[in-house]
Design an enzyme around this catalytic site. Structure first.
Site, PDB file in Angstrom:
ATOM      1  N   ALA A   1     -36.149   9.728   7.848  1.00  0.00           N
ATOM      2  CA  ALA A   1     -36.048  11.178   7.984  1.00  0.00           C
ATOM      3  C   ALA A   1     -37.145  11.701   8.896  1.00  0.00           C
ATOM      4  CB  ALA A   1     -36.181  11.863   6.620  1.00  0.00           C
TER       5      ALA A   1
ATOM      6  N   ASP B   1     -34.964   1.401  11.728  1.00  0.00           N
ATOM      7  CA  ASP B   1     -36.063   2.361  11.871  1.00  0.00           C
ATOM      8  C   ASP B   1     -36.357   2.520  13.363  1.00  0.00           C
ATOM      9  OD1 ASP B   1     -38.660   3.108   9.644  1.00  0.00           O
ATOM     10  OD2 ASP B   1     -38.806   3.579  11.776  1.00  0.00           O
TER      11      ASP B   1
ATOM     12  N   TYR C   1     -35.965  21.676   6.610  1.00  0.00           N
ATOM     13  CA  TYR C   1     -36.029  20.341   6.010  1.00  0.00           C
ATOM     14  C   TYR C   1     -35.311  20.335   4.647  1.00  0.00           C
ATOM     15  CZ  TYR C   1     -38.208  16.457   3.422  1.00  0.00           C
ATOM     16  OH  TYR C   1     -38.431  15.347   2.650  1.00  0.00           O
TER      17      TYR C   1
ATOM     18  N   GLY D   1     -45.983  30.483   3.797  1.00  0.00           N
ATOM     19  CA  GLY D   1     -44.748  29.825   3.345  1.00  0.00           C
ATOM     20  C   GLY D   1     -44.965  28.655   2.411  1.00  0.00           C
TER      21      GLY D   1
ATOM     22  N   PHE E   1     -43.422   4.670   4.904  1.00  0.00           N
ATOM     23  CA  PHE E   1     -44.214   4.634   3.668  1.00  0.00           C
ATOM     24  C   PHE E   1     -43.335   4.215   2.468  1.00  0.00           C
ATOM     25  CE2 PHE E   1     -45.807   7.853   0.344  1.00  0.00           C
ATOM     26  CZ  PHE E   1     -46.650   6.939  -0.267  1.00  0.00           C
ATOM     27  N   ILE E   2     -42.416   5.066   2.078  1.00  0.00           N
ATOM     28  CA  ILE E   2     -41.606   4.780   0.888  1.00  0.00           C
ATOM     29  C   ILE E   2     -40.617   3.638   1.164  1.00  0.00           C
ATOM     30  CG2 ILE E   2     -39.886   5.745  -0.689  1.00  0.00           C
ATOM     31  CD1 ILE E   2     -41.301   8.515  -0.190  1.00  0.00           C
TER      32      ILE E   2
ATOM     33  N   VAL F   1     -51.446  14.932   1.490  1.00  0.00           N
ATOM     34  CA  VAL F   1     -52.754  15.435   1.078  1.00  0.00           C
ATOM     35  C   VAL F   1     -53.676  14.338   0.540  1.00  0.00           C
ATOM     36  CG1 VAL F   1     -51.883  16.244  -1.176  1.00  0.00           C
ATOM     37  CG2 VAL F   1     -53.939  17.239  -0.244  1.00  0.00           C
TER      38      VAL F   1
HETATM   39  P1  NAD Z   1     -42.218   8.178   6.589  1.00  0.00           P
HETATM   40  O1  NAD Z   1     -42.352   9.073   7.770  1.00  0.00           O
HETATM   41  O2  NAD Z   1     -43.279   7.163   6.319  1.00  0.00           O
HETATM   42  O3  NAD Z   1     -40.835   7.396   6.657  1.00  0.00           O
HETATM   43  C1  NAD Z   1     -39.726   7.829   7.398  1.00  0.00           C
HETATM   44  C2  NAD Z   1     -39.258   6.678   8.249  1.00  0.00           C
HETATM   45  O4  NAD Z   1     -38.114   7.095   8.990  1.00  0.00           O
HETATM   46  C3  NAD Z   1     -40.319   6.233   9.291  1.00  0.00           C
HETATM   47  O5  NAD Z   1     -40.478   4.825   9.241  1.00  0.00           O
HETATM   48  C4  NAD Z   1     -39.732   6.690  10.611  1.00  0.00           C
HETATM   49  O6  NAD Z   1     -40.118   5.849  11.683  1.00  0.00           O
HETATM   50  C5  NAD Z   1     -38.243   6.656  10.333  1.00  0.00           C
HETATM   51  N1  NAD Z   1     -37.470   7.558  11.181  1.00  0.00           N
HETATM   52  C6  NAD Z   1     -37.750   8.851  11.470  1.00  0.00           C
HETATM   53  N2  NAD Z   1     -36.831   9.353  12.326  1.00  0.00           N
HETATM   54  C7  NAD Z   1     -35.947   8.342  12.561  1.00  0.00           C
HETATM   55  C8  NAD Z   1     -34.776   8.234  13.354  1.00  0.00           C
HETATM   56  N3  NAD Z   1     -34.339   9.261  14.112  1.00  0.00           N
HETATM   57  N4  NAD Z   1     -34.111   7.061  13.377  1.00  0.00           N
HETATM   58  C9  NAD Z   1     -34.555   6.000  12.647  1.00  0.00           C
HETATM   59  N5  NAD Z   1     -35.645   6.048  11.877  1.00  0.00           N
HETATM   60  C10 NAD Z   1     -36.334   7.205  11.821  1.00  0.00           C
HETATM   61  O7  NAD Z   1     -42.025   9.128   5.328  1.00  0.00           O
HETATM   62  P2  NAD Z   1     -41.830   8.798   3.781  1.00  0.00           P
HETATM   63  O8  NAD Z   1     -42.810   9.610   3.050  1.00  0.00           O
HETATM   64  O9  NAD Z   1     -41.768   7.338   3.539  1.00  0.00           O
HETATM   65  O10 NAD Z   1     -40.403   9.427   3.512  1.00  0.00           O
HETATM   66  C11 NAD Z   1     -39.254   8.642   3.206  1.00  0.00           C
HETATM   67  C12 NAD Z   1     -38.154   9.548   2.706  1.00  0.00           C
HETATM   68  O11 NAD Z   1     -38.556  10.192   1.508  1.00  0.00           O
HETATM   69  C13 NAD Z   1     -37.782  10.675   3.673  1.00  0.00           C
HETATM   70  O12 NAD Z   1     -36.387  10.838   3.640  1.00  0.00           O
HETATM   71  C14 NAD Z   1     -38.456  11.888   3.097  1.00  0.00           C
HETATM   72  O13 NAD Z   1     -37.789  13.063   3.441  1.00  0.00           O
HETATM   73  C15 NAD Z   1     -38.341  11.586   1.613  1.00  0.00           C
HETATM   74  N6  NAD Z   1     -39.332  12.289   0.782  1.00  0.00           N
HETATM   75  C16 NAD Z   1     -40.658  11.973   0.902  1.00  0.00           C
HETATM   76  C17 NAD Z   1     -41.576  12.634   0.089  1.00  0.00           C
HETATM   77  C18 NAD Z   1     -43.041  12.320   0.139  1.00  0.00           C
HETATM   78  O14 NAD Z   1     -43.774  12.887  -0.652  1.00  0.00           O
HETATM   79  N7  NAD Z   1     -43.511  11.423   0.990  1.00  0.00           N
HETATM   80  C19 NAD Z   1     -41.143  13.615  -0.822  1.00  0.00           C
HETATM   81  C20 NAD Z   1     -39.790  13.899  -0.907  1.00  0.00           C
HETATM   82  C21 NAD Z   1     -38.891  13.219  -0.110  1.00  0.00           C
END
Ligand code: NAD
Length: 313
Positions: A76, A32, A143, A270, A11-12, A186
């Site tokens: 992540a 990824d 986490y 929690g 996503f991000i 959400v």
């Molecule tokens: P997401 O799940 O869409 O993106 C995570 C990406 O990491 C996915 O493309 C997934 O395939 C990849 N991934 C997971 N495990 C892996 C591994 N072992 N090896 C290689 N790739 C792997 O989630 P997101 O919302 O885009 O989150 C991106 C980052 O932002 C994360 O680090 C998350 O912790 C952080 N974050 C997100 C939010 C939020 O609100 N979405 C808030 C705070 C922090």
């Protein structure tokens, strides 16, 4: 500059790659494992490597090929509940996976890391609203602990090897391409229910608050942090505005012209009660400010899910 974006199919990460391409970057490498990311979200101007960060040998091989000067680390395991159910798995991905990456990259000339950290789980229940980066760090999930550990490792790598870093502590990120799972799904979940004509479920009384920040603002924060000279700092990436789930739902239902009232179910154990973070330091350090108002961001997000549903029908 050679830039690795981990999680660039997610996503991000995918929005961040798009923003890098739009800013003219031409050597972008996405790492990824596609565990939640999607191959078709990876910008065609980036080179893609399917690799699991837990696999040290595979990570080393890709890093030797790409020799990144900078890493934007978005990959992540980001499901808080899963981290509680299986803390070792969470640490394998979020701590050991990160170490596999940075250990390989520091030997190939890595200069700078931008970390996707969290402005929710890292603080735990807040004492001040909105809270600054100086607020005590009291994560109550594995986490959050892993994000805190990663920030601490980055400090070590800066002191030991001179690698610069910025940790971006995001609020609840929402927008197009979000999967309905994890920390801030959400909005995506509500959009999916509304489009399916089903009532949404709110857990607890719906008065729990979050700081909702739009994904393109977050992608822009990554680019601003990458291009700045800031180092050794954590920056909140949020709006400073607190929104509760009831308000969120009523705004979205109005946008969708959806008449059904929300259904209420028992509170999730929690779950954090209030979360809102001050973006003032990001403004003064990397000249970043949120631009997208919540109503407008929800409209864009709902339209995205509606169009996507239209295409798949
Ligand atoms: P997401 O799940 O869409 O993106 C995570 C990406 O990491 C996915 O493309 C997934 O395939 C990849 N991934 C997971 N495990 C892996 C591994 N072992 N090896 C290689 N790739 C792997 O989630 P997101 O919302 O885009 O989150 C991106 C980052 O932002 C994360 O680090 C998350 O912790 C952080 N974050 C997100 C939010 C939020 O609100 N979405 C808030 C705070 C922090």
């Amino acid at each position: 500059m050679r830039i690795v974006v981990t999680g660039g199919a997610g996503f991000i990460g995918s929005h961040t790659v798009d923003a890098l391409v739009a800013a003219g970057a031409d050597e972008i490498f996405v790492l990824d494992d596609l565990s939640s990311g999607k191959r078709n979200q990876v910008n065609t101007r980036a080179a893609f490597f399917q690799v699991d960060l837990r696999d040290a040998a595979a990570v080393k091989a890709v890093v030797e090929k790409t020799r990144p000067e900078a890493i934007i680390h978005c990959a992540a395991q980001m499901d808080v509940r899963r981290s509680v159910a299986d803390p070792a798995f969470d640490a394998q991905v979020n701590v050991v996976g990160f170490l596999n990456l940075i250990e390989a990259a520091r030997q190939q000339g890595l200069r700078r890391v931008i970390l996707s950290s969290t402005g929710g789980a890292i603080y735990g229940e807040q004492d001040e609203f909105p809270c600054t980066e100086d607020h005590p760090l009291r994560p109550v999930s594995p986490y959050g602990v892993a994000k805190l550990a990663t920030e601490a490792y980055l400090f070590f790598y800066k002191v030991q090897y001179g690698i610069d870093y910025v940790a971006l502590r995001y609020g609840n990120v929402y927008g197009p391409r979000q999967d309905p799972h994890g920390e801030a799904g959400v909005v995506a979940i509500f959009c999916g229910r509304i489009l399916g004509g089903k009532p949404v479920t709110i857990f607890g009384d719906g008065e729990q608050t979050r700081d909702y920040v739009f994904v393109s603002d977050v992608a822009r924060a990554n680019i601003a942090a990458l291009n700045s000279t800031a180092s050794g700092v954590a920056l909140n990436i949020g709006t400073g505005i607190e929104t509760n789930v009831n308000e969120l739902y009523s705004t979205l239902a109005a946008i969708a012209d959806f008449p059904a009232a929300a259904e209420y179910a028992g509170e999730r154990p929690g779950e954090q009660r209030r979360s809102v973070i001050s973006p003032a330091r990001a403004a003064s350090t990397i000249a970043w400010r949120p631009e997208k108002a919540l109503g407008e961001g929800l409209e864009d997000t709902f339209k995205y899910f509606k169009d996507r549903r239209g295409r798949s029908n």
